[in-house]
Design an enzyme around this catalytic site. Structure first.
Site, PDB file in Angstrom:
ATOM      1  N   LYS A  95       0.842  -1.203   0.000  1.00  0.00           N
ATOM      2  CA  LYS A  95       0.000   0.000   0.000  1.00  0.00           C
ATOM      3  C   LYS A  95       0.876   1.252   0.000  1.00  0.00           C
ATOM      4  O   LYS A  95       0.641   2.194  -0.755  1.00  0.00           O
ATOM      5  CB  LYS A  95      -0.934  -0.009   1.224  1.00  0.00           C
ATOM      6  CG  LYS A  95      -2.069  -1.024   1.091  1.00  0.00           C
ATOM      7  CD  LYS A  95      -2.763  -1.354   2.403  1.00  0.00           C
ATOM      8  CE  LYS A  95      -3.756  -2.495   2.197  1.00  0.00           C
ATOM      9  NZ  LYS A  95      -4.362  -3.000   3.430  1.00  0.00           N
ATOM     10  N   GLN A 143      -4.634  -1.844   9.669  1.00  0.00           N
ATOM     11  CA  GLN A 143      -4.626  -3.168   9.030  1.00  0.00           C
ATOM     12  C   GLN A 143      -5.347  -4.186   9.917  1.00  0.00           C
ATOM     13  O   GLN A 143      -5.111  -4.263  11.118  1.00  0.00           O
ATOM     14  CB  GLN A 143      -3.175  -3.594   8.764  1.00  0.00           C
ATOM     15  CG  GLN A 143      -3.036  -4.862   7.952  1.00  0.00           C
ATOM     16  CD  GLN A 143      -3.559  -4.764   6.522  1.00  0.00           C
ATOM     17  OE1 GLN A 143      -3.573  -3.697   5.915  1.00  0.00           O
ATOM     18  NE2 GLN A 143      -4.014  -5.873   5.985  1.00  0.00           N
ATOM     19  N   ASP A 190     -11.228   2.801   4.315  1.00  0.00           N
ATOM     20  CA  ASP A 190     -11.570   1.378   4.216  1.00  0.00           C
ATOM     21  C   ASP A 190     -13.078   1.180   4.057  1.00  0.00           C
ATOM     22  O   ASP A 190     -13.531   0.101   3.688  1.00  0.00           O
ATOM     23  CB  ASP A 190     -11.146   0.653   5.507  1.00  0.00           C
ATOM     24  CG  ASP A 190      -9.831  -0.085   5.380  1.00  0.00           C
ATOM     25  OD1 ASP A 190      -9.540  -0.581   4.287  1.00  0.00           O
ATOM     26  OD2 ASP A 190      -9.112  -0.159   6.391  1.00  0.00           O
TER      27      ASP A 190
HETATM   28  N1  GUN Z   1      -7.061  -6.832   5.919  1.00  0.00           N
HETATM   29  C1  GUN Z   1      -7.423  -7.523   4.815  1.00  0.00           C
HETATM   30  N2  GUN Z   1      -8.009  -6.708   3.925  1.00  0.00           N
HETATM   31  C2  GUN Z   1      -8.032  -5.465   4.476  1.00  0.00           C
HETATM   32  C3  GUN Z   1      -8.501  -4.194   4.040  1.00  0.00           C
HETATM   33  O1  GUN Z   1      -9.058  -4.025   2.947  1.00  0.00           O
HETATM   34  N3  GUN Z   1      -8.323  -3.164   4.919  1.00  0.00           N
HETATM   35  C4  GUN Z   1      -7.731  -3.331   6.117  1.00  0.00           C
HETATM   36  N4  GUN Z   1      -7.623  -2.267   6.909  1.00  0.00           N
HETATM   37  N5  GUN Z   1      -7.291  -4.491   6.564  1.00  0.00           N
HETATM   38  C5  GUN Z   1      -7.432  -5.552   5.735  1.00  0.00           C
END
Ligand code: GUN
Length: 292
Positions: free
Chosen positions: A53, A97, A120
């Site tokens: 990311k 995350q 998110d």
């Molecule tokens: N863990 C797995 N997919 C995601 C996501 O799209 N966002 C976040 N914050 N954690 C994740």
């Protein structure tokens, strides 16, 4: 005839190019989008996701901050950081995350994030807006990524029977909500199956659009798929290599079997994965565009 492969790398590149141009326009107007990524603990898979990311932010001209908190952090530590990021004018988007370590109450952390920075689309305000069909919230990264894959592949879910396997807050629930919207590119009849469903295959065999988001390696076998169906594989599972080499990355679908039955299918890797990040980047830019 083997299924058409839906190329998530190529489609995400298109979306990223649009995002890059939006960043350029913002920067020309004196605004730089900023994303803060928070990782609690040192889970190796999460570290890989977080790093990709941050790398994508750099590629697109988005400012990013990586906040690594120790695995034994307390709720107070995490909430103090969220508080700081909420009031930081350089930060438009905050991502924590998932999953955090067990002592962290994830729901409380999500609730603490300023909903205007909730890239998110996990906060209850944005989830509510999504369900209502309002445009003012954010787009949930993975499910919206799937919608873009379908649109760019010329697959219109309208009138289809779509079956979603999995009911997580991150994928299954928002995926079902998006597919059932009365909107262009949606309008499907949606069934959600999950660990409590008595006979999952009975439903999947009727699916013209099958979305696998159950988190179980190669769960969907060829005999569970309707001939000609579109199969979207959201799973990313690491399985040991029987020959003792590096672990292999597989989806929730047994790809070699499925591609002989399906009409179109996403690979793993290179399907849904790059779309999730592309939507996240787009959301961070949207947050900056809305910044007053
Ligand atoms: N863990 C797995 N997919 C995601 C996501 O799209 N966002 C976040 N914050 N954690 C994740």
């Amino acid at each position: 005839m083997p299924a058409k492969i839906i190329d998530g790398k190529a489609i995400s590149a298109m979306l990223n190019e649009e995002t890059r141009q939006r960043v350029e326009a913002l920067r020309a107007a004196g605004k730089t989008p900023g994303l803060a990524v928070v990782l609690i603990g040192d889970d190796p898979a999460s570290q890989i996701y977080v790093n990709s990311k941050v790398r994508k932010c750099a590629e697109l001209g988005i400012y990013s901050e990586k906040h690594l908190l120790p695995g034994d952090s307390t709720m107070a530590d995490v909430l103090a950081l969220i508080d700081k990021l909420n009031s930081d004018p350089a930060i438009d988007g905050i991502l924590v995350q998932s999953p955090p370590p067990p002592q962290i109450d994830e729901a409380k952390v999500i609730e603490a994030i300023n909903p205007d920075k909730d890239v998110d689309c996990f906060h209850e305000r944005n989830v509510g807006r999504l369900l209502i069909g309002e445009r003012e919230g954010f787009r949930p990264c993975t499910p919206w990524g799937v919608m873009v894959l379908l649109e760019k592949s010329g697959i219109d879910p309208a009138g289809m029977h779509a079956v979603v396997i999995g009911r997580s807050n991150i994928v299954g629930k928002p995926m079902a909500a998006l597919l059932m919207q009365k909107a262009r590119g949606a309008n499907a009849t949606v069934t959600v199956v999950h660990s409590g469903t008595r006979d999952i295959a009975r439903y999947t065999r009727d699916a013209e659009l099958l979305i696998a988001a159950i988190g179980k390696a190669e769960f969907v076998t060829g005999d569970m798929i309707k001939p000609g169906a579109t199969v979207i594989d959201v799973g990313i599972n690491r399985i040991p290599d029987p020959a003792g080499g590096k672990p292999r990355l597989v989806g929730d679908v047994k790809f070699d079997e499925a591609r002989e039955v399906a009409g179109a299918i996403t690979p793993v890797p290179g399907g849904v994965g790059p779309m999730t990040i592309a939507v996240l980047m787009s959301n961070a830019v949207t947050a900056c565009e809305r910044r007053k």
